[in-house]
Design an enzyme around this catalytic site. Structure first.
Site, PDB file in Angstrom:
ATOM      1  N   CYS A  23       3.570  -8.326   3.544  1.00 59.77           N
ATOM      2  CA  CYS A  23       3.650  -7.996   4.962  1.00 59.77           C
ATOM      3  C   CYS A  23       5.075  -8.232   5.453  1.00 59.77           C
ATOM      4  O   CYS A  23       5.672  -9.260   5.130  1.00 59.77           O
ATOM      5  CB  CYS A  23       2.678  -8.882   5.741  1.00 59.77           C
ATOM      6  SG  CYS A  23       2.669  -8.543   7.507  1.00 59.77           S
ATOM      7  N   HIS A  38      -5.201  -3.410   6.452  1.00 61.87           N
ATOM      8  CA  HIS A  38      -4.144  -4.379   6.752  1.00 61.87           C
ATOM      9  C   HIS A  38      -3.554  -4.129   8.150  1.00 61.87           C
ATOM     10  O   HIS A  38      -3.403  -5.061   8.950  1.00 61.87           O
ATOM     11  CB  HIS A  38      -3.059  -4.250   5.667  1.00 61.87           C
ATOM     12  CG  HIS A  38      -1.871  -5.146   5.847  1.00 61.87           C
ATOM     13  ND1 HIS A  38      -1.528  -6.130   4.941  1.00 61.87           N
ATOM     14  CD2 HIS A  38      -0.926  -5.208   6.825  1.00 61.87           C
ATOM     15  CE1 HIS A  38      -0.432  -6.751   5.364  1.00 61.87           C
ATOM     16  NE2 HIS A  38      -0.036  -6.207   6.500  1.00 61.87           N
ATOM     17  N   GLU A  39      -3.243  -2.864   8.451  1.00 62.34           N
ATOM     18  CA  GLU A  39      -2.566  -2.548   9.721  1.00 62.34           C
ATOM     19  C   GLU A  39      -3.513  -2.660  10.921  1.00 62.34           C
ATOM     20  O   GLU A  39      -3.108  -3.130  11.993  1.00 62.34           O
ATOM     21  CB  GLU A  39      -1.939  -1.150   9.664  1.00 62.34           C
ATOM     22  CG  GLU A  39      -0.884  -0.974   8.571  1.00 62.34           C
ATOM     23  CD  GLU A  39       0.256  -1.977   8.638  1.00 62.34           C
ATOM     24  OE1 GLU A  39       0.582  -2.444   9.742  1.00 62.34           O
ATOM     25  OE2 GLU A  39       0.806  -2.305   7.567  1.00 62.34           O
TER      26      GLU A  39
END
Ligand SMILES: [Zn+2]
Length: 203
Positions: free
Chosen positions: A114, A156-157
């Site tokens: 990330c 994830h986003e």
């Protein structure tokens, strides 16, 4: 538009605009966008510019995607690189108010990093398939079905839009944490020493 805002509008975001842990904003929920204004479009441009600038400072990583909160804008916006296998292609697809409408397939553990958590990678369990609904920059709804790595990117986003970072999924898993070495290889981290009680990671 005033003269001053024309000038300011020309200044692009850089990697310095990307916030990292322990910034508490990364664990706040982003707001849904009503009208896609010029300000929203500027945030989108800044997200893309910051991602590319970050990538150019990293030898072994690609900036595949970013959520608006990562440049400290609590808005539900995600940008995903159209061709993350080719760094030359710097184009993105924009997802306004992205929502996962279906999680499907099997749970797969794979490495994830990330831009807001420097040098730490994790083996994170994610669904292998997702369906996503969002608006484009013209405010038109569109839907995407994704598998494999792209499905992982969306999970994830969209987590970022909800105030969750990937380490939150593995916080009790000592064997899931890795460090990116200077040569691009991943090495296991000492969970008890470097992860478990980290003020940076857990606030
Ligand atoms: Zn992230």
């Amino acid at each position: 538009m005033s003269f001053l805002s024309v000038i300011l509008g020309a200044i692009m975001a850089t990697k310095e605009d990307i916030i990292t842990l322990p910034n508490p904003h990364l664990r706040e929920k982003s707001k849904k966008i009503g009208v896609i204004t010029d300000e929203v479009k500027k945030v989108v441009q800044d997200m893309q510019a910051a991602t590319i600038d970050w990538e150019q400072s990293r030898s072994h990583e690609v900036g595949v995607a970013l959520a608006a909160i990562q440049i400290d804008q609590l808005l539900k916006i995600v940008v995903v690189r159209n061709n993350y296998d080719n760094k030359e292609d710097q184009s993105f697809t924009v997802f306004i108010n992205p929502e996962i409408t279906k999680l499907d397939g099997e749970i797969i553990e794979d490495y994830e990093g990330c831009l807001s958590i420097k040098d730490i990678y994790g083996k994170v369990p994610r669904y292998s398939k997702v369906k996503v609904k969002a608006l484009d920059l013209q405010g038109r709804e569109f839907r995407v079905t994704a598998e494999g790595f792209l499905a992982r990117i969306f999970q994830h986003e969209i987590d970022h839009c909800n105030g969750t970072v990937f380490i939150d999924h593995i916080k009790d898993k000592p064997e899931a944490f890795y460090r990116l070495k200077d040569d691009g290889a991943l090495e296991p981290l000492d969970y008890d020493k470097e992860i478990k009680n980290s003020d940076i990671l857990w606030g």
